[in-house]
Design an enzyme around this catalytic site. Sequence first.
Site, PDB file in Angstrom:
ATOM      1  N   HIS A 125      14.472  50.181  17.775  1.00 33.24           N
ATOM      2  CA  HIS A 125      14.135  51.572  17.465  1.00 33.24           C
ATOM      3  C   HIS A 125      15.337  52.481  17.713  1.00 33.24           C
ATOM      4  O   HIS A 125      15.182  53.678  17.887  1.00 33.24           O
ATOM      5  CB  HIS A 125      12.925  51.994  18.300  1.00 33.24           C
ATOM      6  N   LYS A 148      35.844  39.549  47.355  1.00 27.10           N
ATOM      7  CA  LYS A 148      36.779  38.421  47.396  1.00 27.10           C
ATOM      8  C   LYS A 148      38.065  38.837  48.124  1.00 27.10           C
ATOM      9  O   LYS A 148      38.550  38.155  49.002  1.00 27.10           O
ATOM     10  CB  LYS A 148      37.080  37.971  45.964  1.00 27.10           C
ATOM     11  N   GLU A 188      36.457  41.512  30.537  1.00 29.81           N
ATOM     12  CA  GLU A 188      37.495  41.436  31.570  1.00 29.81           C
ATOM     13  C   GLU A 188      38.321  40.157  31.371  1.00 29.81           C
ATOM     14  O   GLU A 188      39.484  40.093  31.747  1.00 29.81           O
ATOM     15  CB  GLU A 188      36.890  41.472  32.987  1.00 29.81           C
ATOM     16  N   GLY A 202      36.530  36.591  40.207  1.00 30.02           N
ATOM     17  CA  GLY A 202      35.417  37.473  40.585  1.00 30.02           C
ATOM     18  C   GLY A 202      34.248  37.401  39.616  1.00 30.02           C
ATOM     19  O   GLY A 202      33.096  37.219  40.011  1.00 30.02           O
ATOM     20  N   ARG A 203      34.538  37.492  38.327  1.00 33.97           N
ATOM     21  CA  ARG A 203      33.450  37.522  37.333  1.00 33.97           C
ATOM     22  C   ARG A 203      32.844  36.147  37.086  1.00 33.97           C
ATOM     23  O   ARG A 203      31.921  36.007  36.292  1.00 33.97           O
ATOM     24  CB  ARG A 203      33.949  38.145  36.033  1.00 33.97           C
ATOM     25  N   GLU A 218      35.903  50.755  46.752  1.00 36.54           N
ATOM     26  CA  GLU A 218      34.481  51.088  46.682  1.00 36.54           C
ATOM     27  C   GLU A 218      33.688  50.336  47.758  1.00 36.54           C
ATOM     28  O   GLU A 218      32.831  50.899  48.446  1.00 36.54           O
ATOM     29  CB  GLU A 218      33.915  50.719  45.301  1.00 36.54           C
ATOM     30  N   LYS A 236      43.617  51.873  39.384  1.00 39.38           N
ATOM     31  CA  LYS A 236      43.320  51.873  40.828  1.00 39.38           C
ATOM     32  C   LYS A 236      44.460  52.533  41.595  1.00 39.38           C
ATOM     33  O   LYS A 236      44.243  53.357  42.483  1.00 39.38           O
ATOM     34  CB  LYS A 236      43.197  50.433  41.350  1.00 39.38           C
TER      35      LYS A 236
HETATM   36  O1  LIG Z   1      35.573  41.069  45.068  1.00 37.66           O
HETATM   37  P1  LIG Z   1      36.608  42.121  45.115  1.00 37.66           P
HETATM   38  O2  LIG Z   1      37.940  41.609  45.570  1.00 37.66           O
HETATM   39  O3  LIG Z   1      36.150  43.292  45.940  1.00 37.66           O
HETATM   40  O4  LIG Z   1      36.855  42.628  43.673  1.00 37.66           O
HETATM   41  C1  LIG Z   1      35.835  43.206  42.930  1.00 37.66           C
HETATM   42  C2  LIG Z   1      36.180  43.223  41.472  1.00 37.66           C
HETATM   43  O5  LIG Z   1      37.347  43.973  41.237  1.00 37.66           O
HETATM   44  C3  LIG Z   1      38.149  43.357  40.242  1.00 37.66           C
HETATM   45  O6  LIG Z   1      39.234  42.774  40.851  1.00 37.66           O
HETATM   46  C4  LIG Z   1      38.587  44.304  39.194  1.00 37.66           C
HETATM   47  O7  LIG Z   1      38.887  45.557  39.685  1.00 37.66           O
HETATM   48  C5  LIG Z   1      37.214  42.291  39.651  1.00 37.66           C
HETATM   49  O8  LIG Z   1      37.882  41.310  38.971  1.00 37.66           O
HETATM   50  C6  LIG Z   1      36.457  41.876  40.851  1.00 37.66           C
HETATM   51  O9  LIG Z   1      35.297  41.155  40.555  1.00 37.66           O
END
Ligand SMILES: O=P(O)(O)OC[C@H]1O[C@](O)(CO)[C@@H](O)[C@@H]1O
Length: 547
Positions: free
Chosen positions: A384, A206, A353, A267-268, A212, A512
């Site tokens: 189990h 987003k 979150e 995002g979520r 990452e 972060k």
């Molecule tokens: O889609 P992006 O901006 O890469 O963010 C990835 C994820 O990182 C977050 O901002 C949290 O670190 C989430 O809320 C989001 O889904």
Amino acid sequence: MSTLTSLPAWSALAEHAEEIKATHLRTLFADDPQRAERYLAEAAGLQLDFSKNRINDLTLTLLAQLAEESGLTKKVQAMFSGEAINHTENRSVLHTALRSSSSTPLMVEGKDIRQEIAATLVKMEAFVDAVHRGEWRGYTDKPFTDIVSIGIGGSFLGPKIMAESLKPYWHKGLRCHYVANVDGTAISEKLKQVDPETTLFIMSSKSFTTQETLTNTLTARDWFLAKGAPDKAIGQHFVAVTSNVPAAVQFGIDEENIFPMWDWVGGRYSMWSAIGLPIALQIGFGQFRQLLEGAEKMDQHFQSAPLERNLPMLMGLLAVWYTNFFDSASHVILSYDHYLRGLPAYIQQLDMESNGKGTNDQGDGVDYHTGPVIWGGEGTNGQHAYHQLLHQGSGIIPADFILPLNSHNPLGRHHAMLAANCFGQTQALMSGKTLEEARRELEQKGMAADAIDALAPHKVMPGNKPSNTLLMNKLTPATLGALVALYEHRTFVQGAIWQINSFDQWGVELGKVLGNSILDDLESDTPKLDQDASTARLITIFRKREI
Ligand SMILES: O=P(O)(O)OC[C@H]1O[C@](O)(CO)[C@@H](O)[C@@H]1O
């Protein structure tokens, strides 16, 4: 005292909780032969049996009163109508618009977002169909066989888990892989499985600033070129989903290969947007639409059903009931379906979150518990293992059991056994086993009296442990859409009662930022090492590692 805990319904619930705590679920069932019928609600292809909860009619009345005094209905309307309820980021929260079939304009910052949503769906459909028909091909003119979706958090878990859940609906000949972690092993292992000539990369971010995702995409691009693909092939093999188009273009993605998303989607909550592109590629666009339709049915139900039949309201209020009046600190999600094995992790991200917050809407620290730990797994495997804690642990862990009534793989007696285990677990949690019952059982086995005295207390199961059972006829795109929307709204209800903003996530920011400055120290020739002593020491150990 906060505004929440000073509500009349709050004190009434606190008082009422003492009565309920003194009553066993066995008694509640014995006293009300209609309980199982009365505490059953249905919506969008899902049935909720909530009769095995530690509640009676008065509990529901008081929870409804709490909802009323908290202005829940108005808060629901505010979300659906696009008010900027994510007030710390000044954003609307409109994931529900992504699955709405309404044509009534929905304005956000002067724009009718319905048109943008519709146009994006058209673009997604054209892309999915072109890939499926082999019209959008790799640089050596071979059709794509593999998709590698790169993203993290909401830009990863929704697509991965939904696609995994819908395996029976997969388009033949296309495999999707997901990479999230910055751990180089994650992408290395995926790249070992794919061929650059037939692999399409989707970069989902987003913000287009996530470490990452940017790092993994660069690694994928380097690999692609190192394997002999020409520079000009990047446009064919790399597409992006983002709300930050300039950054994606600057990164090297062709503008026409960018699928938009928007600030008003968290995002979520974004799997319904173009972030769901890997799902659509995996199951086909028609079935992706069914996923949206299932969710829309749940949205309509959430907005219109009376509270006592309203699945998200009931489940959200029950979560408040246990968190705040029974000191329950966790909630377990148990999927009795192998395809749904990832769902607990998805709900964990969604809920934790969203509701892992300790500051209320007024900016004050809360004086009550908020978001519990969400965890879980796949039945019967968990029986189990951690079910021991559910049955005999010292606290209360409310459980949601989720079972499709029909299996996609109806093999012999397997499904009946699975269902029997699911129902048996809810029954055992509810009724437990008394000391007398434990003793009788051992007597029947012919055990000596002193051995019974020693063993029987360990076999006692207190029972009185609450659970919901959620049933659907079959796991389909539509029922899955409804199920996920149900949990989204359940999360909303809790946040609304707790007076917190379920739609920001400031808590993930600090780590972060600190991570970035530590990275400088790990890589620099002249590290500053100006952290606390423990962190500085860890950095030094890393820098001195044997390679
Ligand atoms: O889609 P992006 O901006 O890469 O963010 C990835 C994820 O990182 C977050 O901002 C949290 O670190 C989430 O809320 C989001 O889904």
